[in-house]
Design an enzyme around this catalytic site. Structure first.
Site, PDB file in Angstrom:
ATOM      1  CG  ASP A  55      -2.139   0.885   1.024  1.00 31.76           C
ATOM      2  OD1 ASP A  55      -2.851   1.155   2.009  1.00 31.76           O
ATOM      3  OD2 ASP A  55      -2.337   1.354  -0.117  1.00 31.76           O
ATOM      4  CG  ASN A  81      -0.457   4.381   3.508  1.00 31.07           C
ATOM      5  OD1 ASN A  81      -1.284   4.974   4.211  1.00 31.07           O
ATOM      6  ND2 ASN A  81      -0.787   3.355   2.752  1.00 31.07           N
ATOM      7  CB  THR A 125      -6.622   5.393  -4.438  1.00 34.40           C
ATOM      8  OG1 THR A 125      -6.282   5.538  -5.808  1.00 34.40           O
ATOM      9  CG2 THR A 125      -5.340   5.080  -3.671  1.00 34.40           C
ATOM     10  CG  ASP A 137      -1.910   2.700   7.248  1.00 30.64           C
ATOM     11  OD1 ASP A 137      -2.770   3.523   6.964  1.00 30.64           O
ATOM     12  OD2 ASP A 137      -2.151   1.549   7.661  1.00 30.64           O
ATOM     13  CE  LYS A 158      -3.180   4.600   0.313  1.00 30.20           C
ATOM     14  NZ  LYS A 158      -4.553   4.176   0.031  1.00 30.20           N
TER      15      LYS A 158
HETATM   16  C1  LIG Z   1      -3.280   7.085   8.695  1.00 34.65           C
HETATM   17  C2  LIG Z   1      -2.696   7.925   9.780  1.00 34.65           C
HETATM   18  O1  LIG Z   1      -2.553   7.469  10.911  1.00 34.65           O
HETATM   19  N1  LIG Z   1      -2.357   9.207   9.420  1.00 34.65           N
HETATM   20  C3  LIG Z   1      -1.690  10.096  10.268  1.00 34.65           C
HETATM   21  C4  LIG Z   1      -2.494  10.724  11.340  1.00 34.65           C
HETATM   22  C5  LIG Z   1      -1.366  11.312  12.199  1.00 34.65           C
HETATM   23  N2  LIG Z   1      -0.314  10.291  12.154  1.00 34.65           N
HETATM   24  C6  LIG Z   1       1.003  10.484  12.636  1.00 34.65           C
HETATM   25  C7  LIG Z   1       1.794   9.420  13.083  1.00 34.65           C
HETATM   26 CL1  LIG Z   1       1.153   7.804  13.088  1.00 34.65          CL
HETATM   27  C8  LIG Z   1       3.089   9.642  13.529  1.00 34.65           C
HETATM   28  N3  LIG Z   1       3.637  10.871  13.541  1.00 34.65           N
HETATM   29  C9  LIG Z   1       2.900  11.905  13.103  1.00 34.65           C
HETATM   30  N4  LIG Z   1       3.225  13.222  13.000  1.00 34.65           N
HETATM   31  C10 LIG Z   1       2.131  13.844  12.504  1.00 34.65           C
HETATM   32  C11 LIG Z   1       2.120  15.271  12.256  1.00 34.65           C
HETATM   33  C12 LIG Z   1       3.161  16.131  12.524  1.00 34.65           C
HETATM   34  N5  LIG Z   1       2.759  17.345  12.130  1.00 34.65           N
HETATM   35  C13 LIG Z   1       3.531  18.586  12.210  1.00 34.65           C
HETATM   36  N6  LIG Z   1       1.529  17.307  11.647  1.00 34.65           N
HETATM   37  C14 LIG Z   1       1.123  16.036  11.718  1.00 34.65           C
HETATM   38  C15 LIG Z   1      -0.214  15.596  11.245  1.00 34.65           C
HETATM   39  N7  LIG Z   1       1.102  12.989  12.273  1.00 34.65           N
HETATM   40  C16 LIG Z   1       1.584  11.775  12.644  1.00 34.65           C
HETATM   41  C17 LIG Z   1      -0.528   9.448  11.005  1.00 34.65           C
END
Ligand SMILES: CC(=O)N[C@H]1CCN(c2c(Cl)cnc3[nH]c(-c4cn(C)nc4C)nc23)C1
Length: 288
Positions: free
Chosen positions: A138, A143, A174, A156, A140
């Site tokens: 997956d 992820n 997708t 992911d 993309k």
């Molecule tokens: C599918 C999924 O889990 N998507 C994302 C959500 C946040 N996540 C994060 C994960 Cl799993 C780990 N670290 C992250 N850092 C951020 C982030 C940092 N900034 C400045 N803005 C963001 C947003 N997000 C993460 C994974």
């Protein structure tokens, strides 16, 4: 006696929960800090009822099992997990610069040096995964996360499997990144191997440089165009980059350029200046 550095058991009380970072398909992710060490991480919260309804418990178990055993700078770490009566908690590495697709959308498309650096890092991560017979399946922009130093991290692992895989899988999300061999279900079981990640790497390279996926269209047209490998590469893409994309987006999985050749490809070598050449360049410039 000295408290062990990585305690066997985690529980929610160990963490101070911060701002929400975003949400995946089945869970929300929060900034969190482990109280005793001050260690900052990302805590992914999954609700058991939602997982049951979505019939994804096995997928989550596999994500935990696979990602817990991976340790690579370009793969988001899963440090541990725990659960209470209603929720499952994943203790994930915090990526300081967030989601790569947001950077891509904001910048429209990446300059060739940045795209090449990201492809080289993806190569390193995929080599590590494939050596462990893990197929991500997956790959993309959605992820991939960006670390505080601009390095990228595959996240992911919900769709990853241990190769060889011959299970029937219903795909969601997708179609853009699916390789042809995953589209036409063979008479026998779906048989594919690590080479599916090479195809997705080709789609990713294209999207980094062009700003949209090569087969983007209506779902039925996308399927047709993938099955025929029908895509055009815009003239602003350099000849070397075009060459690499064409060597990855090959219908026959066995004919796709292998990862060790990707990292030796002229487009990658040209942009990913190794230590000594960088050193010579700086020492030369200091002599000017
Ligand atoms: C599918 C999924 O889990 N998507 C994302 C959500 C946040 N996540 C994060 C994960 Cl799993 C780990 N670290 C992250 N850092 C951020 C982030 C940092 N900034 C400045 N803005 C963001 C947003 N997000 C993460 C994974």
């Amino acid at each position: 006696p000295q408290q062990p550095s990585t305690p066997r058991q985690f529980h929610l009380g160990m963490f101070e929960i911060g701002k929400p970072l975003g949400k995946g398909k089945f869970g929300r992710v929060y900034l969190a800090r482990e109280r005793s060490s001050g260690f900052v991480c990302a805590l992914k919260v999954l609700h058991k009822t939602e997982l049951q309804q979505g019939k994804v418990e096995k997928q989550v178990r596999r994500e935990i099992e696979i990602q817990s055993n991976l340790a690579h700078p370009n793969i988001l770490r899963l440090f541990g997990h725990f659960h209470d009566s209603k929720r499952i908690f994943l203790i994930l590495e915090f990526a300081g610069k967030g989601e790569l697709y947001k950077h891509l959308r904001r910048e429209q498309r990446f300059p060739e040096w940045k795209a090449a650096s990201y492809v080289a890092q993806m190569c390193a991560a995929l080599k590590y995964l494939h050596k462990k017979h893990v197929i991500h399946r997956d790959i993309k922009p959605e992820n991939i996360l960006v670390g505080i130093h601009g390095e990228i991290k595959i996240s992911d692992f919900g769709w990853s499997v241990h190769a060889p895989n011959n299970r029937r899988n219903t795909m969601c999300g997708t179609l853009d990144y699916l390789p042809p061999e995953m589209l036409k279900p063979g008479k026998d079981e779906n048989w594919y191997n690590e080479k599916v990640d090479l195809w997705s790497l080709g789609v990713l390279t294209y999207e980094f440089l062009v700003g949209e996926a090569p087969f983007e269209d209506t779902p039925s047209m996308t399927q047709k165009r993938i099955a025929r490998g029908e895509m055009t590469i815009p003239p602003f893409v350099s000849a070397e980059a075009k060459d690499l994309i064409k060597r990855l987006l090959v219908l026959d999985p066995e004919k796709r350029i292998p990862l060790h050749e990707v990292e030796q490809h002229p487009w990658i070598v040209k942009h990913c200046v190794k230590g000594e050449r960088a050193y010579n360049r700086t020492s030369a410039s200091s002599k000017e």
